[in-house]
Design a protein around this motif. Structure first.
Motif, PDB file in Angstrom:
ATOM      1  N   ILE A  49       0.845  -1.112  -0.078  1.00 35.32           N
ATOM      2  CA  ILE A  49      -0.082  -0.188   0.035  1.00 35.32           C
ATOM      3  C   ILE A  49       0.993   1.277   0.132  1.00 35.32           C
ATOM      4  O   ILE A  49       1.883   1.198   0.451  1.00 35.32           O
ATOM      5  N   ARG A  50       0.548   2.246  -0.453  1.00 32.12           N
ATOM      6  CA  ARG A  50       1.302   3.416  -0.514  1.00 32.12           C
ATOM      7  C   ARG A  50       0.274   4.632  -0.227  1.00 32.12           C
ATOM      8  O   ARG A  50      -0.807   4.575  -0.233  1.00 32.12           O
ATOM      9  N   GLN A  51       0.954   5.835   0.235  1.00 33.08           N
ATOM     10  CA  GLN A  51       0.262   6.991   0.824  1.00 33.08           C
ATOM     11  C   GLN A  51       0.854   8.323   0.329  1.00 33.08           C
ATOM     12  O   GLN A  51       2.306   8.179   0.792  1.00 33.08           O
ATOM     13  N   GLN A  56      -5.062  13.521   2.682  1.00 34.13           N
ATOM     14  CA  GLN A  56      -5.578  13.327   4.036  1.00 34.13           C
ATOM     15  C   GLN A  56      -6.303  12.053   4.319  1.00 34.13           C
ATOM     16  O   GLN A  56      -6.406  11.418   5.426  1.00 34.13           O
ATOM     17  N   GLN A  57      -6.934  11.516   2.978  1.00 30.74           N
ATOM     18  CA  GLN A  57      -7.469  10.225   3.081  1.00 30.74           C
ATOM     19  C   GLN A  57      -6.575   9.151   3.174  1.00 30.74           C
ATOM     20  O   GLN A  57      -5.761   8.950   2.535  1.00 30.74           O
ATOM     21  N   ASN A  58      -6.907   8.135   4.186  1.00 35.73           N
ATOM     22  CA  ASN A  58      -6.062   7.202   4.518  1.00 35.73           C
ATOM     23  C   ASN A  58      -6.191   5.905   3.351  1.00 35.73           C
ATOM     24  O   ASN A  58      -7.601   5.701   2.897  1.00 35.73           O
ATOM     25  N   ALA A  59      -5.213   5.393   2.912  1.00 31.72           N
ATOM     26  CA  ALA A  59      -5.257   4.500   1.556  1.00 31.72           C
ATOM     27  C   ALA A  59      -5.729   3.137   2.185  1.00 31.72           C
ATOM     28  O   ALA A  59      -5.594   2.864   3.369  1.00 31.72           O
ATOM     29  N   THR A  60      -6.374   2.562   1.289  1.00 35.65           N
ATOM     30  CA  THR A  60      -7.049   1.284   1.611  1.00 35.65           C
ATOM     31  C   THR A  60      -6.686   0.281   0.548  1.00 35.65           C
ATOM     32  O   THR A  60      -6.852   0.924  -0.741  1.00 35.65           O
ATOM     33  N   VAL A  66      -4.215   1.901   6.006  1.00 26.73           N
ATOM     34  CA  VAL A  66      -3.445   2.592   6.708  1.00 26.73           C
ATOM     35  C   VAL A  66      -3.884   3.758   7.806  1.00 26.73           C
ATOM     36  O   VAL A  66      -5.016   4.166   7.515  1.00 26.73           O
ATOM     37  N   ASN A  67      -3.189   4.048   9.129  1.00 28.25           N
ATOM     38  CA  ASN A  67      -3.862   5.200   9.594  1.00 28.25           C
ATOM     39  C   ASN A  67      -2.628   6.231   9.464  1.00 28.25           C
ATOM     40  O   ASN A  67      -1.506   6.071  10.115  1.00 28.25           O
ATOM     41  N   PHE A  68      -2.731   7.162   8.963  1.00 30.75           N
ATOM     42  CA  PHE A  68      -1.715   8.202   8.194  1.00 30.75           C
ATOM     43  C   PHE A  68      -2.105   9.565   9.355  1.00 30.75           C
ATOM     44  O   PHE A  68      -3.042  10.053   9.104  1.00 30.75           O
ATOM     45  N   GLN A  69      -1.043   9.555  10.102  1.00 27.76           N
ATOM     46  CA  GLN A  69      -1.281  10.895  11.108  1.00 27.76           C
ATOM     47  C   GLN A  69      -0.067  11.801  11.111  1.00 27.76           C
ATOM     48  O   GLN A  69       1.184  11.419  11.422  1.00 27.76           O
ATOM     49  N   LYS A  70      -0.206  12.793  10.110  1.00 28.77           N
ATOM     50  CA  LYS A  70       1.028  13.570   9.421  1.00 28.77           C
ATOM     51  C   LYS A  70       1.792  14.332  10.375  1.00 28.77           C
ATOM     52  O   LYS A  70       2.695  14.501  10.566  1.00 28.77           O
TER      53      LYS A  70
END
Lengths: 118, 113
Positions: A49-51, A56-60, A66-70
């Motif tokens: 998976i990539r982000q 802002q939307q988490n990739a699925t 993923v839970n991306f918290q910048k």
């Protein structure tokens, strides 16, 4: 300097359960990309998976999200409905931005060895 | 089928020998990479190339050398193998672009006695 830290060297999960793998990173770039790669035993490394940092939307991707918290520079991977075939080393990776001609080069964490138990 | 290939998959060799690890890709990618990975450890970039006749050293210092005479071919050479070179070597390629997703070969596991 850009760094990637995976604080869980090994994890295990029962088949059909959910597991979350942690990853934190550090970068001074304004835009960058984050990846989770999977390396099964004696098999080829593949992208899970990539982000993109601007999104802002988490990739699925199917059972992977993923839970991306910048702000916290955190990028965890959640595997739902774990399957025996998910047993592998999982590497978190950060791509360099436009810096010194190495744009797009990846920096890898040390990996998390995930075992899915029947 | 477009893919990335590495040969040999396994190599056991004596100290002092010259070796070349082969990497070829049929995806038409401009960018290619060599990583060194000790068992159960992270990957370290040792060489990369953004196109024909372009090669750069990576983050991890390595005594190996590379060449890029053809787009599809990126061999890695060790002039005189030593036990400290024992490791797995992974080759990867990418098309560049926004994500620059890298595709990996199966790796060569090198043992130097």
């Amino acid at each position: 300097a850009q760094t990637v830290t995976q604080s869980q060297p090994e994890m295990s999960v029962q088949e059909a359960e959910t597991v979350t793998l942690s990853c934190t990173y550090d970068t001074s770039e304004s835009n960058y990309y984050l990846f989770w790669y999977k390396q099964p035993p004696s098999r080829q490394m593949i992208l899970v998976i990539r982000q993109e940092a601007y999104k802002q939307q988490n990739a699925t991707e199917n059972r992977f999200s993923v839970n991306f918290q910048k702000a916290a520079k955190s990028f965890s991977l959640k595997i739902s409905d774990s399957q025996l075939g998910d047993t592998a080393m999982y590497f978190c990776a950060l791509s360099r931005g436009n810096y010194g001609g190495s744009q797009g080069n990846l920096i890898f964490g040390k990996g998390t060895k995930l075992s899915v138990k029947p | 089928e477009a893919d990335i290939y590495q040969t040999p998959r396994y190599l056991v060799i004596g100290t002092g020998k010259k070796i070349t690890l082969e990497c070829s890709q049929t995806m038409g990618h401009d960018k290619m990479y060599w990583y060194q990975q000790d068992p159960g450890m992270e990957l370290h970039l040792i060489h990369y190339s953004y196109g024909v006749n372009s090669t750069e050293k990576g983050d991890l210092s390595s005594e190996s050398t590379v060449s890029r005479i053809r787009t599809e071919h990126f061999p890695l050479t060790l002039e005189s193998a030593r036990p400290s070179h024992t490791s797995q070597y992974l080759c990867a390629s990418s098309a560049g672009g926004r994500y620059n997703e890298q595709f990996f070969g199966p790796g060569t596991r090198l043992t130097v006695l």
